[in-house]
Design a protein around this motif. Structure first.
Motif, PDB file in Angstrom:
ATOM      1  N   ALA A 178      20.322  75.318 139.832  1.00 32.60           N
ATOM      2  CA  ALA A 178      19.180  75.522 140.726  1.00 32.60           C
ATOM      3  C   ALA A 178      19.275  76.862 141.443  1.00 32.60           C
ATOM      4  O   ALA A 178      18.263  77.570 141.618  1.00 32.60           O
ATOM      5  N   LYS A 179      20.487  77.237 141.851  1.00 29.38           N
ATOM      6  CA  LYS A 179      20.672  78.538 142.514  1.00 29.38           C
ATOM      7  C   LYS A 179      20.439  79.680 141.532  1.00 29.38           C
ATOM      8  O   LYS A 179      19.885  80.730 141.897  1.00 29.38           O
ATOM      9  N   GLN A 180      20.861  79.493 140.302  1.00 28.01           N
ATOM     10  CA  GLN A 180      20.705  80.543 139.294  1.00 28.01           C
ATOM     11  C   GLN A 180      19.246  80.778 138.922  1.00 28.01           C
ATOM     12  O   GLN A 180      18.885  81.875 138.487  1.00 28.01           O
ATOM     13  N   GLU A 181      18.400  79.758 139.095  1.00 31.28           N
ATOM     14  CA  GLU A 181      16.988  79.922 138.744  1.00 31.28           C
ATOM     15  C   GLU A 181      16.306  80.984 139.599  1.00 31.28           C
ATOM     16  O   GLU A 181      15.466  81.728 139.120  1.00 31.28           O
ATOM     17  N   GLY A 182      16.687  81.022 140.851  1.00 37.16           N
ATOM     18  CA  GLY A 182      16.081  82.002 141.758  1.00 37.16           C
ATOM     19  C   GLY A 182      14.607  81.720 141.986  1.00 37.16           C
ATOM     20  O   GLY A 182      14.120  80.606 141.791  1.00 37.16           O
ATOM     21  N   SER A 183      13.872  82.739 142.349  1.00 39.84           N
ATOM     22  CA  SER A 183      12.456  82.601 142.681  1.00 39.84           C
ATOM     23  C   SER A 183      11.627  82.390 141.412  1.00 39.84           C
ATOM     24  O   SER A 183      11.884  82.975 140.362  1.00 39.84           O
ATOM     25  N   LEU A 184      10.597  81.549 141.543  1.00 39.98           N
ATOM     26  CA  LEU A 184       9.680  81.309 140.434  1.00 39.98           C
ATOM     27  C   LEU A 184       8.450  82.214 140.497  1.00 39.98           C
ATOM     28  O   LEU A 184       7.569  82.128 139.631  1.00 39.98           O
TER      29      LEU A 184
END
Length: 430
Positions: free
Chosen positions: A327-333
């Motif tokens: 989830a942290k690696q996804e960053g901003s969408l």
């Protein structure tokens, strides 16, 4: 299906003839008819000893005198007395049998001939004929003679005797006879009438409807009964039973793929009906493998906080750590949103909306699901289901119901129906 309680009705429906004074009428004044039933001396000579013998439980003497009274009976009044005494005699014998051995099977068919005679006789008091018809229906019901039971129950209603349970019994008899649609239709009408009248409707009615419709593979009717049940009794336990019945058990109404099951897990979460660590772990694993780590992490944390996932569960800890990292690696969408807006179809908008739904960012999810529908190229049933979920979770009940109404075709229409029930009746405390 329950049978009628042993002798509960039989003992309640004694004829009253046992207390009737079977004595010759007093000499009437000239040109006046004696009051009461017309009973001849020859008839009374046999009937009175029969009555006395029944009271004394001298059944052999009663039977001998009843045979004589039957032979002497010429008019309807006398035939009524004979039928009533025969009924009381059979009734008393059964009561004695039950008292002697409460657990022994009880054959109540001996009541049928007397009941038939009482129902048919015009001298039987009008207020009693309906009761006897109902009792006759109960005999047939216990004997699994379904058409006969239905006939007499309906006759009892026509004669003005309609106890609260008779419509349910007619419905059950129809279902048992093979007319499942007819029986469930009658039951639904009874539930609707009782609800409209403000009368309580037993949970058993709903559970019966669900079980019978599902056993007959009547998918739409089963979903209808499930939705009615959780609307009337929206407890977490009932919600879980309903959801499992629809799509998460071996004999479920529908066979669902993983994406469809996720939307039922989301309903379990919304209704607080995730029961144990198995539910939480399966839900978290499913959404994690679908690329929704934020939702997986949130579900696991809720399970741990509620004490449903034991503190030392190694699998839960590993899945939570992995989901949190992803989830942290996804960053901003935000950059993906821009691409979705410029895309030729709605697929990217739908997947981005899914990510926002997993984060409980309902405004973003709603906007992107609507964009996906506008652009097209997506599974409209799936997108409308999830748009409805986002709207429901955001508090927009009317919008949610409108979105769910757009979902066509099983099994997603059933999922949408359950979510609609949630909108109408959120789960209460356990």
């Amino acid at each position: 299906m329950k049978t009628f309680s042993k002798l509960a009705l039989a003992l309640a429906l004694t004829t009253g003839v046992s207390g009737l004074a079977l004595t010759p009428p007093a000499i009437a004044k000239k040109k006046e008819e004696p009051a009461g039933p017309k009973l001849s001396p020859d008839f009374l000579k046999a009937a009175k000893p029969a009555q006395d013998a029944i009271k004394a439980k001298d059944y052999a003497t009663a039977e001998t005198n009843l045979a004589a009274a039957t032979a002497a009976a010429k008019n309807d009044d006398e035939k009524y007395i004979v039928a009533a005494l025969n009924y009381d005699l059979a009734n008393q014998k059964l009561a004695d049998q039950q008292a002697a051995n409460p657990n022994a099977p009880l054959n109540e068919t001996s009541l049928a001939p007397a009941l038939d005679a009482l129902i048919a006789n015009p001298a039987t008091p009008a207020a009693d004929r309906g009761k006897y018809a109902y009792r006759r229906g109960a005999l047939a019901y216990n004997g699994k003679q379904w058409p006969v039971a239905i006939q007499y129950f309906n006759q009892a209603k026509q004669l003005g005797y309609a106890p609260p349970e008779v419509n349910l019994q007619i419905a059950q008899a129809k279902v048992a006879s093979g007319d499942v649609n007819g029986g469930l239709s009658d039951l639904e009408a009874q539930v609707a009438a009782d609800t409209a009248a403000g009368k309580p409707v037993s949970e058993d009615y709903y559970r019966y409807g669900i079980a019978r419709a599902n056993a007959a593979k009547l998918g739409p009717q089963t979903v209808n009964w499930i939705a009615k049940y959780v609307t009337a009794y929206p407890t977490p336990k009932n919600w879980r039973d309903a959801i499992v019945t629809y799509g998460m058990a071996g004999n479920s109404v529908a066979k669902l793929d993983e994406a469809q099951k996720i939307d039922l897990f989301r309903l379990m979460r919304a209704t607080r009906s995730l029961a144990d660590q198995t539910d939480y772990l399966e839900y978290a694993d499913d959404v994690s493998r679908k690329g929704l780590p934020a939702e997986a992490a949130a579900v696991l944390k809720e399970g741990m906080a509620a004490g449903k996932i034991p503190a030392g569960n190694a699998m839960a800890k590993a899945l939570l750590a992995d989901s949190t990292t992803k989830a942290k690696q996804e960053g901003s969408l935000a950059p993906i949103e821009a691409k979705a807006s410029a895309a030729a179809n709605g697929r990217l908008a739908a997947s981005t909306a899914e990510a926002y739904l997993g984060m409980d960012n309902f405004p973003k999810a709603i906007a992107l699901y609507r964009l996906a529908l506008q652009k097209g190229g997506v599974d409209a049933g799936e997108v409308n289901t999830r748009l409805g979920i986002a709207l429901a979770r955001s508090g927009d009940k009317a919008g949610a119901k409108a979105a769910f109404a757009e979902v066509k075709g099983a099994p997603r229409s059933g999922i949408a129906a359950l979510w609609t029930a949630y909108v109408d009746a959120p789960a209460t405390a356990a």
